[in-house]
Scaffold this motif. Structure first.
Motif, short mmCIF file in Angstrom:
data_model
loop_
_atom_site.label_atom_id
_atom_site.label_comp_id
_atom_site.label_asym_id
_atom_site.label_seq_id
_atom_site.Cartn_x
_atom_site.Cartn_y
_atom_site.Cartn_z
N LEU A 210 0.83 -1.21 0.00
CA LEU A 210 0.00 0.00 0.00
C LEU A 210 0.86 1.25 0.00
O LEU A 210 0.61 2.21 -0.75
N ASP A 211 1.92 1.26 0.84
CA ASP A 211 2.83 2.43 0.89
C ASP A 211 3.48 2.66 -0.47
O ASP A 211 3.60 3.81 -0.93
N LEU A 212 3.89 1.57 -1.09
CA LEU A 212 4.58 1.69 -2.38
C LEU A 212 3.68 2.29 -3.45
O LEU A 212 4.05 3.25 -4.13
N ILE A 213 2.48 1.72 -3.62
CA ILE A 213 1.63 2.19 -4.71
C ILE A 213 1.04 3.57 -4.41
O ILE A 213 0.73 4.32 -5.34
N GLN A 214 0.89 3.93 -3.14
CA GLN A 214 0.45 5.30 -2.81
C GLN A 214 1.52 6.31 -3.22
O GLN A 214 1.20 7.37 -3.76
N PHE A 215 2.79 5.96 -2.98
CA PHE A 215 3.89 6.84 -3.41
C PHE A 215 3.91 6.95 -4.92
O PHE A 215 4.07 8.06 -5.48
N GLN A 216 3.74 5.83 -5.62
CA GLN A 216 3.77 5.84 -7.08
C GLN A 216 2.63 6.68 -7.65
O GLN A 216 2.84 7.47 -8.58
N LEU A 217 1.44 6.52 -7.09
CA LEU A 217 0.29 7.30 -7.57
C LEU A 217 0.50 8.78 -7.33
O LEU A 217 0.18 9.61 -8.20
#
Length: 569
Positions: free
Chosen positions: A191-198
């Motif tokens: 979740l942390d990773l894809i929130q940063f990517q978005l």
């Protein structure tokens, strides 16, 4: 059917070309003449394991080529060829395989290079080679369910298709639940990773085709000096005293005067006049463009920075702005799912439960149809075995029991239904049935395989079936029955059969005699089609050995006459 077969520098075969016909082709000859070598070559042609030992001594490579004519546009090999991008014209497949002395293998199908895996997949739909000691499709328990389904026909296959559609949705749902039920820490990291990517994608505020427009603007700014000079020179060449427009204007005036005297010059005058006004408009446009051309070095730096930012995002999330935005939309949906994970899991479990109920209904319907088909197949097998003098043999199709506990199915669903099927057989009265794969007697195995081939040759869709000495261990009336049964298989599929039985040879539509000859101190294999008297002599040899007597010749003729009579019926 296998229409043409060419073999070169393979084992003791120097060069061989055989044209094959429909129906039953029997290959006979002395032991060691090369009959099985021909079958080995066909086996390699359709994906068998290659070896440098197959290359004729002293030669660089062995070459095998076969041309297959496909009778049905629905044949499974055509679909497989399409999947692998192989063009098939006039429903003809040409397979070529070369094996070099160093062991390297090259495979081509209709001229296209393919891997051994692709060759084997397509070849398995074209040729089924059965030898006495080989485990073929009918001996493979994992294939029994598929064979039963094909025997069941369109009704069973339609029910199987309906089940498969539900199973696919069931499997996708189960996979989604598994992914969402992973370790809590892994979910948090994801979740942390894809929130940063978005966040990174959204901050960039990308616009479709923005990079293309920036590159075009960059090209203009980088060549500003040349652009300005070119436009200025063009404007100067047209405008001003004694320049291009002055001379064209003068030509226009003079042609106007000429046209007043002679109307034949009117068209020339109009063409020059039109060109003058077009060029005059272009000159004004060039002058205006010069006034608007400005070089802004800061703008070039801004463009470079923006393109660098876009390229960084492309390296991370996609090869184009469109792909980056699509990825952003995808992970935004995933973020929503992970944020509300428990709600989604609950929803998916409800969907999974509904699919399980549907699968149970579809699976039970499919099982009922399979049970009915199994009864018909069992009766058909018993009838065939009776004709092969195995009337005491018991054949069964056993369905595995699906365990249930408290009304809930504990055995997981499978992609091909709820059933596990295996063929069982007992060849001796009073003995329990055992898995078909455990049957050991060569003579019994030959007859069991022939009985099944007779039935399944209509359902397997195989172009050619090859029997390599499957009649070993039988004689007398059983040999005659085997010959008749092999011929029966050949009604539905092309059959190539190596045999030492005169009863089998007599049933042949085409009889090929394989022999060895010496040439330049080397052994060569020769194939000779036999007709009439030559066929009688060969069958006589098979009956009595080397010595041919009038009685042997009479016996051979009787066998051929009996075979002709049987074929008519």
């Amino acid at each position: 059917m296998l229409q043409e077969l060419s073999i070169r520098n393979f084992a003791i075969i120097e060069e061989l070309h055989v044209s094959l016909e429909r129906g039953l082709t029997v290959l006979t000859g002395e032991t060691g003449a090369g009959k099985s070598i021909i079958i080995d070559a066909v086996h390699l042609l359709v994906g068998g394991r290659g070896s440098s030992e197959f290359v004729r001594h002293g030669e660089k490579k062995a070459e095998i080529e076969g041309m297959f004519q496909i009778d049905s546009p629905d044949h499974p090999c055509l679909k497989k060829a399409q999947e692998f991008g192989i063009d098939v014209e006039e429903e003809t497949i040409i397979i070529r395989r070369e094996i070099s002395a160093n062991g390297k293998s090259v495979c081509r199908i209709n001229g296209k290079l393919v891997t051994i895996g692709i060759l084997r997949e397509i070849g398995s739909a074209l040729v089924d080679i059965h030898g006495q000691h080989e485990h073929q499709e009918l001996m493979d328990a994992s294939q029994h369910l598929r064979l039963l389904d094909h025997f069941g026909g369109t009704e069973v296959l339609a029910a199987k298709g309906s089940y498969a559609e539900v199973y696919k949705r069931y499997e996708q749902t189960a996979k989604s639940i598994s992914q969402l039920s992973e370790n809590e820490q892994q979910m948090a990291h994801r979740l942390d990773l894809i929130q940063f990517q978005l966040s990174e994608i959204q901050k960039a505020e990308l616009q479709l085709h923005e990079d293309e427009e920036l590159l075009e603007e960059k090209r203009k700014l980088s060549n500003f000096e040349k652009l300005y000079e070119s436009v200025q020179n063009a404007a100067n060449a047209l405008q001003g005293e004694g320049r291009g427009l002055d001379w064209i204007g003068l030509a226009m005036t003079q042609l106007e005067a000429a046209a007043e005297i002679d109307e034949s010059y009117k068209s020339v005058y109009e063409a020059v006049s039109e060109s003058f006004y077009v060029l005059e408009d272009a000159a004004r446009h060039a002058g205006s463009a010069l006034d608007s051309l400005e070089f802004d070095p800061n703008r070039l730096n801004i463009i470079e920075t923006r393109l660098n930012e876009i390229n960084q995002l492309k390296r991370k999330y996609g090869g184009s702005i469109e792909e980056i935005l699509e990825y952003g939309a995808k992970i935004e949906e995933e973020i929503e799912t992970l944020t509300n994970r428990e709600t989604h899991i609950e929803k998916l479990y409800k969907e999974l439960s509904a699919y399980e109920k549907d699968l149970l209904l579809e699976g039970e319907q499919l099982s009922c149809l399979r049970q009915e088909a199994a009864k018909k197949l069992t009766d058909a097998i018993h009838l065939e075995l009776k004709q092969l003098y195995m009337d005491k043999t018991v054949f069964e199709i056993q369905f595995a029991t699906l365990e249930e506990s408290g009304g809930d199915r504990t055995k997981p669903f499978k992609k091909d239904g709820l059933d596990e099927v295996e063929f069982y057989i007992s060849t001796n009265p009073g003995e329990p049935v055992k898995p078909l794969s455990k049957v050991a007697s060569g003579g019994e195995l030959s007859r069991i395989m022939l009985a099944m081939k007779t039935i399944f040759s209509q359902h397997q869709g195989i172009t050619s079936i090859i029997f390599d000495e499957v009649d070993t261990g039988v004689s007398g009336r059983v040999a005659q029955a085997i010959g008749e049964k092999i011929y029966e298989v050949a009604i539905h599929s092309q059959v190539l059969c190596i045999s030492h039985l005169p009863q089998v040879a007599a049933m042949a539509d085409t009889h090929l005699y394989i022999s060895k000859v010496m040439k330049d101190g080397r052994t060569r294999t020769v194939v000779e089609p036999l007709e009439n008297a030559a066929k009688v002599r060969e069958i006589g040899r098979m009956i009595s050995g080397v010595e041919m007597t009038d009685l042997t010749k009479q016996h051979a003729k009787e066998l051929l006459d009996l075979a002709a009579s049987l074929k008519e019926t």
